[in-house]
Design an enzyme around this catalytic site. Sequence first.
Site, short mmCIF file in Angstrom:
data_model
loop_
_atom_site.label_atom_id
_atom_site.label_comp_id
_atom_site.label_asym_id
_atom_site.label_seq_id
_atom_site.Cartn_x
_atom_site.Cartn_y
_atom_site.Cartn_z
N ARG A 180 -2.24 1.14 -1.58
CA ARG A 180 -1.11 1.72 -0.83
C ARG A 180 -1.10 1.10 0.55
NH1 ARG A 180 0.89 7.84 -0.40
NH2 ARG A 180 1.56 7.22 -2.48
N HIS A 220 7.37 2.34 -5.41
CA HIS A 220 6.24 3.16 -5.85
C HIS A 220 6.38 3.26 -7.37
CE1 HIS A 220 3.09 6.00 -5.86
NE2 HIS A 220 3.54 6.91 -5.00
N ARG A 260 -1.70 12.97 -3.91
CA ARG A 260 -1.48 12.85 -5.35
C ARG A 260 -1.88 11.49 -5.92
NH1 ARG A 260 1.27 16.70 -3.37
NH2 ARG A 260 1.45 15.23 -1.66
N THR A 261 -1.39 10.43 -5.31
CA THR A 261 -1.55 9.11 -5.93
C THR A 261 -3.02 8.71 -5.96
OG1 THR A 261 0.62 8.58 -5.03
CG2 THR A 261 -0.66 6.76 -5.95
N LYS A 300 -10.78 -4.83 12.53
CA LYS A 300 -11.33 -5.96 13.31
C LYS A 300 -10.42 -7.17 13.24
CE LYS A 300 -15.77 -4.53 11.47
NZ LYS A 300 -16.76 -4.95 10.49
N1 CP Z 1 4.14 11.37 -4.48
C1 CP Z 1 3.18 10.74 -3.76
O1 CP Z 1 3.13 9.51 -3.70
O2 CP Z 1 2.34 11.59 -3.13
P1 CP Z 1 1.11 11.15 -2.20
O3 CP Z 1 1.72 10.49 -0.96
O4 CP Z 1 0.38 12.42 -1.88
O5 CP Z 1 0.29 10.15 -2.95
#
Ligand code: CP
Length: 301
Positions: A100, A128, A49-50, A79
């Site tokens: 991320r 998040h 999603r993100t 590396k």
């Molecule tokens: N909700 C969410 O962060 O989903 P993903 O891990 O698929 O990005």
Amino acid sequence: MMHHIVESQQFNRKNIGDIFALADTLEHTRDQSLTGKIMASLFYEPSTRTRFSFESAMLRLGGSVITTENAKEFSSVSKGETLEDSIRIVNTYVDIIVLRHDEEGASKRASLVSQVPIINAGDGTGQHPTQALLDLYTIQRELGKIDGIHIAFVGDLKHGRTIRSLSYLLGNFNNITIDFVSPEGLRVGDDIKLYLTEHGVTFHETEDLDALKEKIDVLYQTRIQKERFTSTEEYQKFKGCYQINREFADSMKTQSIIMHPLPRVDEILPEVDASPHAVYFKQAHYGLLIRMALLKHILTA
Ligand code: CP
């Protein structure tokens, strides 16, 4: 006006309202407002999603995307390059970085060396914040209000960064009640409880979800995060501890909603998907609008 988005504590009612108002206008938008801008999505942990919603958001606004979906393996981190050096280098190629990472605090570290905006797309068990914004937007869109809601966070509250970030955002609103529903070994952190106390948010901790089903406006279910446990045996102790089925959904009060940041495993059965309470797929769609609004907000300042 924000530059980096690292944690939910950066948001207040004013800037949340501004982002929501912008998101409201973007439902069918495909424009060229970010033409010439380049976004790097730098993902050291898996995502559906993100990453895709940020990338789709950028493309819908006329911008361009460069991406690595498994940066631990496919970038020079393999590396031995540090996160800081990677960020310094990517800075010279792009206008914004969506990051991320599996380590809490990684986005903060990146922001300290980055000239271009860093957006925290999830940092380990930390935060998040863009998920929290889309969660709050979902509540606003589906219930028509945020003040006065009663929300139950359910499941793995020890490792769940989305419930941490959303708790911080809820600290901006009035008459909020939160029930943290989890087994004792998966309770929410003391830092969140302290923050809520300081911000006048009423909260309780319980293991009894059934007792809440006719009271809550929002059931926010979460996955037991297998990847965060030190052993399979430890994970097995908690697997399947709160499972929402159709019978449970049908017993919830009218106009209450069931949310989930997704992905789900077995904590919401597929039979719930057709329930009028289930909004978790809409929630993912609202994420696209919120991320378009954030990119516009940051890159057209
Ligand atoms: N909700 C969410 O962060 O989903 P993903 O891990 O698929 O990005």
